[in-house]
Design a protein around this motif. Structure first.
Motif, PDB file in Angstrom:
ATOM      1  N   THR A  30     -83.525  21.748  11.614  1.00 61.11           N
ATOM      2  CA  THR A  30     -84.077  21.117  12.802  1.00 61.11           C
ATOM      3  C   THR A  30     -84.280  22.165  13.888  1.00 61.11           C
ATOM      4  OG1 THR A  30     -83.773  19.320  14.401  1.00 61.11           O
ATOM      5  CG2 THR A  30     -81.804  20.518  13.762  1.00 61.11           C
ATOM      6  N   GLY A  31     -85.180  21.894  14.816  1.00 60.53           N
ATOM      7  CA  GLY A  31     -85.475  22.829  15.898  1.00 60.53           C
ATOM      8  C   GLY A  31     -86.782  22.465  16.568  1.00 60.53           C
ATOM      9  N   TRP A  32     -87.526  23.483  17.049  1.00 58.13           N
ATOM     10  CA  TRP A  32     -88.842  23.228  17.619  1.00 58.13           C
ATOM     11  C   TRP A  32     -89.895  23.990  16.834  1.00 58.13           C
ATOM     12  CZ3 TRP A  32     -91.581  27.453  19.248  1.00 58.13           C
ATOM     13  CH2 TRP A  32     -90.885  28.563  19.726  1.00 58.13           C
ATOM     14  N   MET A  33     -91.110  23.435  16.815  1.00 58.83           N
ATOM     15  CA  MET A  33     -92.200  23.988  16.018  1.00 58.83           C
ATOM     16  C   MET A  33     -93.507  23.928  16.792  1.00 58.83           C
ATOM     17  SD  MET A  33     -93.895  22.423  12.516  1.00 58.83           S
ATOM     18  CE  MET A  33     -92.483  22.743  11.468  1.00 58.83           C
ATOM     19  N   VAL A  34     -94.335  24.966  16.618  1.00 61.81           N
ATOM     20  CA  VAL A  34     -95.711  24.947  17.088  1.00 61.81           C
ATOM     21  C   VAL A  34     -96.603  25.057  15.864  1.00 61.81           C
ATOM     22  CG1 VAL A  34     -97.486  26.105  18.456  1.00 61.81           C
ATOM     23  CG2 VAL A  34     -95.139  25.994  19.307  1.00 61.81           C
ATOM     24  N   SER A  35     -97.448  24.052  15.636  1.00 66.56           N
ATOM     25  CA  SER A  35     -98.299  24.037  14.451  1.00 66.56           C
ATOM     26  C   SER A  35     -99.584  23.268  14.735  1.00 66.56           C
ATOM     27  CB  SER A  35     -97.576  23.403  13.259  1.00 66.56           C
ATOM     28  OG  SER A  35     -98.460  23.297  12.149  1.00 66.56           O
ATOM     29  N   PRO A  36    -100.678  23.966  15.025  1.00 65.79           N
ATOM     30  CA  PRO A  36    -101.958  23.270  15.212  1.00 65.79           C
ATOM     31  C   PRO A  36    -102.387  22.503  13.967  1.00 65.79           C
ATOM     32  CG  PRO A  36    -102.078  25.526  16.045  1.00 65.79           C
ATOM     33  CD  PRO A  36    -100.791  25.416  15.292  1.00 65.79           C
ATOM     34  N   ASP A  37    -102.021  22.990  12.772  1.00 70.77           N
ATOM     35  CA  ASP A  37    -102.402  22.306  11.542  1.00 70.77           C
ATOM     36  C   ASP A  37    -101.761  20.936  11.436  1.00 70.77           C
ATOM     37  OD1 ASP A  37    -103.899  24.486  10.786  1.00 70.77           O
ATOM     38  OD2 ASP A  37    -102.344  25.353   9.521  1.00 70.77           O
ATOM     39  N   ILE A  38    -100.507  20.813  11.876  1.00 65.83           N
ATOM     40  CA  ILE A  38     -99.775  19.556  11.734  1.00 65.83           C
ATOM     41  C   ILE A  38     -99.961  18.657  12.942  1.00 65.83           C
ATOM     42  CG2 ILE A  38     -97.472  18.538  11.518  1.00 65.83           C
ATOM     43  CD1 ILE A  38     -96.642  20.980   9.914  1.00 65.83           C
ATOM     44  N   TYR A  39     -99.807  19.209  14.166  1.00 65.93           N
ATOM     45  CA  TYR A  39     -99.805  18.391  15.374  1.00 65.93           C
ATOM     46  C   TYR A  39    -101.134  18.393  16.118  1.00 65.93           C
ATOM     47  CZ  TYR A  39     -94.772  18.574  14.613  1.00 65.93           C
ATOM     48  OH  TYR A  39     -93.520  18.482  14.058  1.00 65.93           O
ATOM     49  N   HIS A  40    -102.063  19.246  15.695  1.00 65.85           N
ATOM     50  CA  HIS A  40    -103.397  19.316  16.299  1.00 65.85           C
ATOM     51  C   HIS A  40    -103.345  19.690  17.783  1.00 65.85           C
ATOM     52  CE1 HIS A  40    -104.751  17.603  12.550  1.00 65.85           C
ATOM     53  NE2 HIS A  40    -103.953  16.554  12.737  1.00 65.85           N
ATOM     54  N   ASP A  41    -102.344  20.475  18.151  1.00 65.12           N
ATOM     55  CA  ASP A  41    -102.293  21.022  19.502  1.00 65.12           C
ATOM     56  C   ASP A  41    -101.454  22.298  19.471  1.00 65.12           C
ATOM     57  OD1 ASP A  41     -99.514  20.405  19.642  1.00 65.12           O
ATOM     58  OD2 ASP A  41     -99.908  18.449  20.520  1.00 65.12           O
ATOM     59  N   GLY A  42    -101.327  22.952  20.623  1.00 67.19           N
ATOM     60  CA  GLY A  42    -100.575  24.200  20.685  1.00 67.19           C
ATOM     61  C   GLY A  42     -99.238  24.053  21.367  1.00 67.19           C
ATOM     62  N   SER A  43     -98.737  22.822  21.462  1.00 67.40           N
ATOM     63  CA  SER A  43     -97.481  22.572  22.158  1.00 67.40           C
ATOM     64  C   SER A  43     -96.293  22.611  21.194  1.00 67.40           C
ATOM     65  CB  SER A  43     -97.528  21.202  22.850  1.00 67.40           C
ATOM     66  OG  SER A  43     -98.580  21.138  23.771  1.00 67.40           O
ATOM     67  N   PRO A  44     -95.108  22.916  21.714  1.00 65.39           N
ATOM     68  CA  PRO A  44     -93.910  22.870  20.862  1.00 65.39           C
ATOM     69  C   PRO A  44     -93.477  21.425  20.625  1.00 65.39           C
ATOM     70  CG  PRO A  44     -93.310  23.495  23.097  1.00 65.39           C
ATOM     71  CD  PRO A  44     -94.797  23.416  23.066  1.00 65.39           C
ATOM     72  N   HIS A  45     -93.023  21.129  19.414  1.00 60.21           N
ATOM     73  CA  HIS A  45     -92.576  19.789  19.040  1.00 60.21           C
ATOM     74  C   HIS A  45     -91.203  19.874  18.375  1.00 60.21           C
ATOM     75  CE1 HIS A  45     -96.507  17.703  19.631  1.00 60.21           C
ATOM     76  NE2 HIS A  45     -96.968  18.924  19.411  1.00 60.21           N
ATOM     77  N   PHE A  46     -90.341  18.934  18.706  1.00 66.07           N
ATOM     78  CA  PHE A  46     -89.067  18.826  17.998  1.00 66.07           C
ATOM     79  C   PHE A  46     -89.335  18.357  16.574  1.00 66.07           C
ATOM     80  CE2 PHE A  46     -85.651  16.059  16.485  1.00 66.07           C
ATOM     81  CZ  PHE A  46     -84.587  16.952  16.478  1.00 66.07           C
ATOM     82  N   PHE A  47     -88.621  18.941  15.593  1.00 67.41           N
ATOM     83  CA  PHE A  47     -88.811  18.519  14.203  1.00 67.41           C
ATOM     84  C   PHE A  47     -87.473  18.510  13.479  1.00 67.41           C
ATOM     85  CE2 PHE A  47     -88.394  22.997  13.458  1.00 67.41           C
ATOM     86  CZ  PHE A  47     -87.945  23.110  12.153  1.00 67.41           C
ATOM     87  N   ALA A  48     -87.434  17.778  12.408  1.00 66.42           N
ATOM     88  CA  ALA A  48     -86.289  17.777  11.504  1.00 66.42           C
ATOM     89  C   ALA A  48     -86.822  17.578  10.100  1.00 66.42           C
ATOM     90  CB  ALA A  48     -85.294  16.683  11.861  1.00 66.42           C
ATOM     91  N   VAL A  49     -86.352  18.381   9.166  1.00 66.61           N
ATOM     92  CA  VAL A  49     -86.814  18.323   7.783  1.00 66.61           C
ATOM     93  C   VAL A  49     -85.604  18.321   6.873  1.00 66.61           C
ATOM     94  CG1 VAL A  49     -88.076  19.550   5.966  1.00 66.61           C
ATOM     95  CG2 VAL A  49     -88.978  19.506   8.288  1.00 66.61           C
ATOM     96  N   PHE A  50     -85.666  17.543   5.808  1.00 70.86           N
ATOM     97  CA  PHE A  50     -84.584  17.566   4.826  1.00 70.86           C
ATOM     98  C   PHE A  50     -85.162  17.470   3.430  1.00 70.86           C
ATOM     99  CE2 PHE A  50     -85.354  13.082   5.311  1.00 70.86           C
ATOM    100  CZ  PHE A  50     -85.086  12.527   4.074  1.00 70.86           C
ATOM    101  N   THR A  51     -84.449  18.036   2.476  1.00 66.68           N
ATOM    102  CA  THR A  51     -84.742  17.802   1.078  1.00 66.68           C
ATOM    103  C   THR A  51     -83.727  16.791   0.579  1.00 66.68           C
ATOM    104  OG1 THR A  51     -83.306  19.630   0.425  1.00 66.68           O
ATOM    105  CG2 THR A  51     -85.629  20.130   0.739  1.00 66.68           C
ATOM    106  N   ASP A  52     -83.890  16.346  -0.678  1.00 69.31           N
ATOM    107  CA  ASP A  52     -82.932  15.367  -1.196  1.00 69.31           C
ATOM    108  C   ASP A  52     -81.535  15.957  -1.193  1.00 69.31           C
ATOM    109  OD1 ASP A  52     -85.216  14.124  -3.685  1.00 69.31           O
ATOM    110  OD2 ASP A  52     -84.840  13.478  -1.644  1.00 69.31           O
ATOM    111  N   THR A  53     -80.568  15.262  -0.579  1.00 66.46           N
ATOM    112  CA  THR A  53     -79.217  15.790  -0.465  1.00 66.46           C
ATOM    113  C   THR A  53     -78.168  14.820  -0.966  1.00 66.46           C
ATOM    114  OG1 THR A  53     -78.959  14.882   1.670  1.00 66.46           O
ATOM    115  CG2 THR A  53     -79.613  17.159   1.607  1.00 66.46           C
TER     116      THR A  53
END
Length: 344
Positions: A202-225
């Protein structure tokens, strides 16, 4: 202004039609979801109205309405239906036979996604987990991610019997990312080094491909645990990952903090990381109060020789661990870099 009349067309027999919709009540910080199921004669089969106490946006409530509609269809025993919302229409059938051509295409796709594992592990429940090289993960076969170049600048603790928690504070920046993505993260994992076969990050991300903007976004990702994990920000719980949806992370063997930059496949320039400055820059991105909990649930900070610094490409990104700074910021490090032509 002439009001637009929206008509309702019945499905063909014996199919059903499910209409879903959502409303946002901003002042109440809640949303409403409605579901209506009708048959081919237009007769109402079932109706559901539900209030959800969450401050969701318009797109999020529409997605939640679809989710509630599908759950309602399952609960009412409706399997062959068309689902409609404000801007969507999907057909879901209980059974369908593939043509020979479709079956052949499916077989080709299955061969493409069957990646050779670097290691296979059998869990205590009998499941076989194939560990795929992080740069060969199936997600990177997506047209937007295929052949992406991943660069890390992280502090990673040594592999131990297991850890029980990780935390830290990080400054948030909005580096100019034209292609690819960049993020700052804390993570726990099971696997060999950065070739994770199980991960929560988890943390912050900047991704025009995913969010279609240049702003930082909070994210969290998990694999099967199979252990309950909580994600919190400044004491407020914002994410919960129960053991029912995640297996093999009841005793994570590794954890870390740092930055990741993911370059586009055909680009010669990697995106910036952190603030876009190296660790010695006056505005370098900084992690502070980094701590972890060991198997005895004791809170500790990274100390030599129990951690390592991983920088995949020092020409473009670096990381400097400052150790203990002061009572306010605790143990800190700075990381980042401008990116650019990072090909080895």
């Amino acid at each position: 202004m002439v009001p637009q009349v929206v008509g309702w067309s019945p499905p063909t027999r014996p199919r059903y039609k499910i209409n879903v919709d959502g409303s946002v009540f901003s002042t109440l910080e809640s949303v409403g979801v409605g579901v209506l199921i009708r048959d081919s004669e237009g007769q109402v089969i079932a109706v559901l109205s539900k209030k959800i106490n969450a401050p969701l946006g318009a797109l999020e409530v529409e997605a939640r309405a679809v989710e509630v509609g599908l759950e309602f269809a399952r609960d009412t025993g409706v399997h062959d239906f068309i689902l409609e919302g404000d801007s969507l229409s999907y057909r879901v059938s209980g059974a369908r036979i593939l043509t020979h051509e479709e079956d052949s295409l499916l077989e080709i796709q299955l061969k493409l996604i069957n990646k050779p594992p670097v290691k296979s592990i059998q869990t205590e429940y009998g499941h076989i987990v194939d560990c795929i090289d992080i740069n060969k993960q199936l997600a990177f076969d997506h047209p937007l991610l295929k052949h992406h170049k991943i660069q890390n600048a992280v502090i990673q603790m040594e592999k131990k019997k297991y850890y029980t928690g990780v935390e830290g504070s990080v400054t948030v920046y909005d580096p100019q990312v034209k292609e690819g993505q960049t993020y700052a993260q804390v993570y726990v994992y099971n696997g060999d080094d950065l070739n994770y076969y199980n991960l929560i990050t988890t943390g912050w991300m900047v991704s025009p491909d995913i969010y279609h903007d240049g702003s930082p976004h909070f994210f969290a990702v998990f694999t099967d645990t199979n252990y309950n994990w909580w994600i919190s920000i400044e004491g407020f719980v914002v994410g919960y990952y129960p053991k029912e949806i995640v297996f093999n992370l009841n005793q994570p063997q590794g954890l870390g903090w740092g930055g990741v930059a993911v370059g586009n496949p055909n680009g010669n320039s990697a995106p910036p990381m952190g603030s876009g400055e190296f660790s010695d820059g006056s505005n370098a991105c900084e992690f502070s109060n980094i701590q972890y909990r060991n198997q005895e649930n004791t809170t500790l900070a990274p100390q030599l020789p129990h951690y390592k610094i991983i920088t995949d490409n020092p020409k473009c990104y670096d990381l400097k661990y400052d150790g203990y700074k002061n009572p306010e910021f605790g143990f800190t490090f700075k990381f980042g870099g401008p990116g650019g032509p990072c090909s080895n």
